[in-house]
Structure formats: C-alpha cells, structure tokens
Motif scaffolding. Structure first.
Motif, PDB file in Angstrom:
ATOM      1  N   PRO A  79      64.014  16.623  60.611  1.00 53.69           N
ATOM      2  CA  PRO A  79      64.736  16.556  61.883  1.00 53.69           C
ATOM      3  C   PRO A  79      64.696  17.906  62.605  1.00 53.69           C
ATOM      4  N   ALA A  80      64.699  17.866  63.928  1.00 55.25           N
ATOM      5  CA  ALA A  80      64.694  19.096  64.739  1.00 55.25           C
ATOM      6  C   ALA A  80      65.038  18.731  66.165  1.00 55.25           C
ATOM      7  N   ARG A  81      65.689  19.653  66.841  1.00 59.83           N
ATOM      8  CA  ARG A  81      66.051  19.425  68.249  1.00 59.83           C
ATOM      9  C   ARG A  81      64.839  19.588  69.153  1.00 59.83           C
ATOM     10  N   GLY A  82      64.022  20.595  68.868  1.00 62.99           N
ATOM     11  CA  GLY A  82      62.940  20.961  69.771  1.00 62.99           C
ATOM     12  C   GLY A  82      61.723  20.076  69.614  1.00 62.99           C
ATOM     13  N   PRO A  83      60.686  20.244  70.487  1.00 61.84           N
ATOM     14  CA  PRO A  83      60.694  21.112  71.650  1.00 61.84           C
ATOM     15  C   PRO A  83      61.875  20.799  72.573  1.00 61.84           C
ATOM     16  N   VAL A  94      63.225  34.347  72.145  1.00 61.96           N
ATOM     17  CA  VAL A  94      62.012  33.988  72.907  1.00 61.96           C
ATOM     18  C   VAL A  94      62.071  32.510  73.315  1.00 61.96           C
ATOM     19  N   ARG A  95      62.517  31.671  72.377  1.00 65.04           N
ATOM     20  CA  ARG A  95      62.658  30.233  72.670  1.00 65.04           C
ATOM     21  C   ARG A  95      63.611  30.037  73.861  1.00 65.04           C
ATOM     22  N   SER A  96      64.647  30.865  73.919  1.00 64.53           N
ATOM     23  CA  SER A  96      65.633  30.752  74.992  1.00 64.53           C
ATOM     24  C   SER A  96      65.025  31.159  76.332  1.00 64.53           C
ATOM     25  N   PHE A 118      78.105  29.047  66.613  1.00 63.54           N
ATOM     26  CA  PHE A 118      77.665  30.315  66.021  1.00 63.54           C
ATOM     27  C   PHE A 118      76.209  30.299  65.576  1.00 63.54           C
ATOM     28  N   ASN A 119      75.666  29.092  65.301  1.00 64.85           N
ATOM     29  CA  ASN A 119      74.328  29.103  64.694  1.00 64.85           C
ATOM     30  C   ASN A 119      73.200  29.354  65.691  1.00 64.85           C
ATOM     31  N   TYR A 120      73.478  29.119  66.977  1.00 64.61           N
ATOM     32  CA  TYR A 120      72.517  29.474  68.031  1.00 64.61           C
ATOM     33  C   TYR A 120      73.288  30.075  69.209  1.00 64.61           C
ATOM     34  N   PRO A 121      73.879  31.257  69.031  1.00 59.97           N
ATOM     35  CA  PRO A 121      74.736  31.794  70.105  1.00 59.97           C
ATOM     36  C   PRO A 121      73.965  32.035  71.401  1.00 59.97           C
ATOM     37  N   ASN A 170      70.511  30.610  72.106  1.00 55.32           N
ATOM     38  CA  ASN A 170      69.761  29.439  72.561  1.00 55.32           C
ATOM     39  C   ASN A 170      70.654  28.295  73.021  1.00 55.32           C
ATOM     40  N   LEU A 171      71.745  28.055  72.299  1.00 50.69           N
ATOM     41  CA  LEU A 171      72.595  26.930  72.722  1.00 50.69           C
ATOM     42  C   LEU A 171      73.561  27.328  73.841  1.00 50.69           C
ATOM     43  N   SER A 172      73.585  28.623  74.201  1.00 42.30           N
ATOM     44  CA  SER A 172      74.259  29.016  75.445  1.00 42.30           C
ATOM     45  C   SER A 172      73.315  28.754  76.602  1.00 42.30           C
ATOM     46  N   MET A 188      78.431  16.437  74.422  1.00 47.12           N
ATOM     47  CA  MET A 188      78.993  16.947  73.170  1.00 47.12           C
ATOM     48  C   MET A 188      77.992  16.719  72.044  1.00 47.12           C
ATOM     49  N   GLU A 189      77.779  17.769  71.276  1.00 48.93           N
ATOM     50  CA  GLU A 189      76.925  17.627  70.090  1.00 48.93           C
ATOM     51  C   GLU A 189      77.712  18.161  68.918  1.00 48.93           C
ATOM     52  N   LEU A 190      78.095  17.257  67.999  1.00 53.10           N
ATOM     53  CA  LEU A 190      79.146  17.579  67.035  1.00 53.10           C
ATOM     54  C   LEU A 190      78.715  17.501  65.575  1.00 53.10           C
ATOM     55  N   PRO A 192      64.493  14.680  74.538  1.00 47.26           N
ATOM     56  CA  PRO A 192      65.891  14.239  74.553  1.00 47.26           C
ATOM     57  C   PRO A 192      66.540  14.502  73.195  1.00 47.26           C
ATOM     58  N   PHE A 193      67.803  14.865  73.211  1.00 44.55           N
ATOM     59  CA  PHE A 193      68.496  15.191  71.952  1.00 44.55           C
ATOM     60  C   PHE A 193      69.913  14.652  72.054  1.00 44.55           C
ATOM     61  N   GLN A 194      70.265  13.723  71.168  1.00 48.01           N
ATOM     62  CA  GLN A 194      71.540  13.036  71.281  1.00 48.01           C
ATOM     63  C   GLN A 194      71.954  12.471  69.941  1.00 48.01           C
ATOM     64  N   GLN A 232      72.421  25.890  57.898  1.00 48.26           N
ATOM     65  CA  GLN A 232      73.467  25.934  58.941  1.00 48.26           C
ATOM     66  C   GLN A 232      72.923  25.438  60.283  1.00 48.26           C
ATOM     67  N   ARG A 233      72.365  24.248  60.267  1.00 48.42           N
ATOM     68  CA  ARG A 233      71.857  23.628  61.498  1.00 48.42           C
ATOM     69  C   ARG A 233      72.363  22.189  61.523  1.00 48.42           C
ATOM     70  N   CYS A 234      72.751  21.732  62.726  1.00 50.22           N
ATOM     71  CA  CYS A 234      73.244  20.361  62.789  1.00 50.22           C
ATOM     72  C   CYS A 234      72.129  19.389  62.448  1.00 50.22           C
ATOM     73  N   THR A 235      70.878  19.802  62.613  1.00 51.80           N
ATOM     74  CA  THR A 235      69.747  18.920  62.323  1.00 51.80           C
ATOM     75  C   THR A 235      69.164  19.167  60.929  1.00 51.80           C
ATOM     76  N   ALA A 236      69.877  19.897  60.086  1.00 51.50           N
ATOM     77  CA  ALA A 236      69.349  20.140  58.737  1.00 51.50           C
ATOM     78  C   ALA A 236      69.256  18.815  57.970  1.00 51.50           C
TER      79      ALA A 236
HETATM   80  O1  G3H Z   1      72.552  23.210  65.098  1.00 56.89           O
HETATM   81  C1  G3H Z   1      72.267  22.464  66.029  1.00 56.89           C
HETATM   82  C2  G3H Z   1      71.044  22.660  66.792  1.00 56.89           C
HETATM   83  O2  G3H Z   1      71.071  21.891  67.961  1.00 56.89           O
HETATM   84  C3  G3H Z   1      69.813  22.377  65.978  1.00 56.89           C
HETATM   85  O3  G3H Z   1      68.710  22.894  66.610  1.00 56.89           O
HETATM   86  O4  G3H Z   1      66.917  21.668  65.370  1.00 56.89           O
HETATM   87  O5  G3H Z   1      66.375  23.641  66.776  1.00 56.89           O
HETATM   88  O6  G3H Z   1      67.598  23.929  64.635  1.00 56.89           O
HETATM   89  P1  G3H Z   1      67.338  23.038  65.806  1.00 56.89           P
END
Ligand code: G3H
Length: 435
Positions: A395-399, A61-63, A114-117, A119-121, A209-211, A403-405, A242-246
């Motif tokens: 931490p969180a990417r959204g909304p 839904v977010r996507s 893999f963690n957001y196949p 939404n991050l597509s 790139m988000e690494l 900006p997310f960097q 399993q989130r880069c923003t965990a």
């Molecule tokens: O895993 C990396 C994502 O960009 C993190 O997104 O903060 O919405 O979980 P999120």
C-alpha cells in the motif's frame, strides 16, 4: 486566534482576485525555495521525528514536486467553466444561459500529522492556495520546526501577509476553539482518532479526513513469494511502520505461509536498527507513549500464544522489528493499529477468509493482494472494502496525484491533487436571462 482568522479572511478576498497564472507562478516559486532549502528542512525532520536522513530529503523534494504539479493541475481545472442552456429540461425554452466556474471556499484549516509534517502540510496548503483560499496550519508538535521552515518558503516566495498562518499552541490547550472557529470554511486533517471528534463537532464545512488504517496484505498460494516478502518488509517497516498505509496485517494462505514467513524473516534480520542520521532502517518511534502502546500490543499477543520470530527488544523509544506469527482474532494486534515496527501474520485457509478479515476491520484505507493470476487479483480487489487495493505491491499514497481515500473509520472525502482542488472549491453559477 480571532486576529489570525480575520487577517486570513481579508488576505483571502484579495488573493482570490489575483489572476490564476500569477497564483501558479507564486506556487512554483515556493516549490523552488523548498528544493533549495531541502537539506536544512530534512535535518529538522531527522531531529524532530527521527525520520531516516535520505527519506527526510525525499519528503521535502516530493513536497516541492507536489506544489509544482498542483500549480499546473490548478491551471487546468480552474480555467474550465461550463455553459448550460435550459431547454433540455422539460418545460423550458431557450431563453437563458447558465455560466458556472469554481470559486474558493475561504479559509482552509490544515492539520497534518507528525509522520509527514512537510508533505502532508503541503498536500493541503498547495491545493488550497491555487484555488484562491487562505490557509491556517496547525503543525504537529513534533515536526513543527520543519513545517515552519516549509511555510517560511511560501512567505519568501511572496505570498501576501495573513494568507498562510501557523498556530503552534498545544492541541490540549486549544480545546475545540480552533477546529470549531466560525471563520473556518473547510478542514483537511490527517491523523488518528482525534479526527473523528473533530468531524463530529465541525460545523457546516467540507471535511477531508484521513484517520489511519489497518492495511491488510493478502498473499495467495500462487503469489511470487520473493516479491511479496520484499513488499511486506518495505510496506511494514518503512519509517518504522509509522505510516497510515503501512502493511499492518499479513493474511497468508496456509499452503505458502511457512515459506513466506521464512523469506520475510531473512529480510528482517538484515534491517539496521539505530539513529536516523545514519539512515538506519528502523529508528526510534515518535514518543515514549507510542513505544509503550506498541509494547502493550506485543505483550498481549505473546501472552495469548502468538509466536514472536524475533526476540522482543526495546531501548527507550527504539523497538527492534518483529514478525508476530499465528495471530488470532482475540489478540489486540489483529485489530489495532500499532504505528510501529511490528507485523502480525494470520494464516488463512481460503481467499474468502482473508477478504472477510479485511472487511471486518473498522478501518478501510488500503490493502494489497499478491497473486500471479490477474483474474483472482481483480476478484479480491473488488471484494476488499478499502479505498484502494494495490495488486502485487505494498500500500502507498503516492504518486501524489492518485486518488487517496479511506472507507469506514479511515476517513471522509478523497485526497490526491485533483480531488483536493475540487474539494477546496465550490461551483458558482451566474444565470443570464435573455429578453
Ligand atoms: O501516513 C499517512 C500517509 O498518507 C501515507 O503516505 O503512503 O506516502 O507513506 P505514504
């Protein structure tokens, strides 16, 4: 592969000439189809990457919302042009006009993790398409079925043949052939350290790139400890970490650390552990090698004297959540990104010590600070060298339009809907010389 890129380039040339309002209309259609098919796509996420059922629906839904917002933002950004007159620059007369507007780059290569196949597509596909680009998607191995279903929604929405392709071959079998293909005009990648190698070998193309990250959570002595504990749990254990923003390291001031740890431990005990179908809080991590890696970090910390508040337990890829206390700089968990349900705690004596720890990491994605004093919060935020600092929240990417960097090894460029549209376009000028 050449055939796919040829088709993409040809389709892109025609797509760039489709009126902007029609491109937006097509995106809205794809968003509606994604929402209609949310259950079947979410089921794929549950089965492929063990994302809890409710979170899987939320991802879809977010996507869809992301696509709708991008269509609207695209209309706003791309309908604007500029007209410059020359006589503000020394030596020039008022004898020409410079008209500029944004044009697409061409073919965008999208590599989601893999963690957001889904939404991050979508966060790469939608900005690329509204701007008039074609997209080639390399979905993650686990998550590719969900991603293909999502791409099918774009095809059903009527996007022209060749404009959106997916390549599902194993990365190991591809070598650099995909990421260095001469037809690529832009790469948008989210994932791990392999992104560094891609960036080093990429040609003259813009990179987004988000690494990954090692997001620090600094808890000051005047913080609301219930709020901090709740956010450490949410930030550290959502999708089993399993989130880069965990939240990947807690830096708690000595004076409140015992109380904070106690509160977090009460909540850890309440987390359910099990299969994703029944919405367990903690589900199996993505692969055996990932579980082995996480186990290695826990064992290293234990052997070097850290305190494990919960008994270490693992069944296959399922690892029970653990809070690891009294962590020191010589332990791997202090610096490495576990991507699993473990949270290390370092006790700090001063705020400066916390900030210095955060800035010594090779990563600089996000960080957070908990305090009831807004002035202290802003001073810490200013001192933390990360792409974003959250005050009194995890931490969180959204909304997704924020900006997310990341700084340092956390990435190149900035995401968020507006930034992605800008990044996937270029300014083109036409100068009218007056007689
Ligand atoms: O895993 C990396 C994502 O960009 C993190 O997104 O903060 O919405 O979980 P999120």
């Amino acid at each position: 592969m050449d055939h796919m890129f040829d088709a993409a380039r040809e389709a892109q040339r025609a797509w760039a000439r489709v009126p902007l309002w029609r491109r937006a209309e097509a995106l809205h259609k794809a968003a509606a189809l994604l929402k209609q098919n949310k259950d079947v796509i979410a089921e794929c996420l549950v089965k492929e990457v063990a994302k809890p059922a409710k979170d899987s629906v939320t991802e879809v839904v977010r996507s869809a919302d992301f696509i709708d917002y991008t269509a609207e933002e695209g209309i706003r950004i791309l309908s604007e042009g500029k007209c410059l007159v020359p006589d503000s620059f020394p030596g020039n007369e008022r004898n020409k006009l410079c008209l500029s507007s944004r044009i697409p780059l061409g073919v965008v290569l999208a590599i989601p993790p893999f963690n957001y196949p889904v939404n991050l597509s979508v966060s790469k596909i939608a900005p690329a398409l509204i701007a008039g680009n074609a997209v080639v998607v390399k979905p993650p191995m686990q998550g590719s079925v969900a991603a293909l279903h999502m791409i099918q929604c774009f095809h059903l929405a009527g996007f022209p043949k060749g404009l959106i392709s997916a390549i599902t071959i194993k990365v190991a079998d591809l070598g650099d052939a995909l990421t260095t293909h001469p037809a690529i005009n832009c790469i948008s990648f989210t994932g791990g350290d392999s992104g560094i190698a891609i960036a080093k070998r990429a040609g003259m193309v813009p990179l987004q790139m988000e690494l990954g990250g090692k997001d620090a959570c600094i808890v000051l002595d005047d913080a609301d400890l219930d709020l901090a504990a709740a956010n450490i749990i949410k930030g550290g254990f959502s999708f089993s970490g399993q989130r880069c923003t965990a939240v990947k390291i807690v830096l708690a001031m000595d004076t409140i650390a015992n109380k904070l740890v106690e509160k977090v431990n009460v909540k850890v005990a309440r987390l359910s552990v099990g299969p994703p179908e029944v919405d367990s809080d903690i589900t199996p991590v993505v692969s055996e090698s990932s579980a082995d890696f996480i186990e290695g970090l826990v064992m290293d910390a234990r052997q070097k004297g850290a305190k494990l508040w919960q008994e270490y337990r693992r069944e296959g890829n399922l690892i029970w959540p653990i809070l690891i206390d009294n962590v020191r700089p010589d332990m791997r968990i202090t610096w490495e990104e576990p991507f699993g349900p473990i949270i290390p705690v370092i006790r700090i004596r001063t705020i400066e010590e916390g900030v210095q720890h955060c800035n010594s990491s090779r990563y600089g994605l996000q960080g957070c600070v908990f305090t009831n004093n807004i002035h202290r919060a802003l001073i810490v935020s200013d001192a933390m060298e990360t792409g974003t600092v959250q005050i009194n929240s995890a931490p969180a990417r959204g909304p997704d339009h924020f900006p997310f960097q990341g700084l340092r090894d956390s990435g190149i460029g900035s995401q968020g809907i507006t930034n992605s549209i800008h990044m996937m376009t270029k300014v083109k000028s036409t100068v009218i010389n007056l007689p």
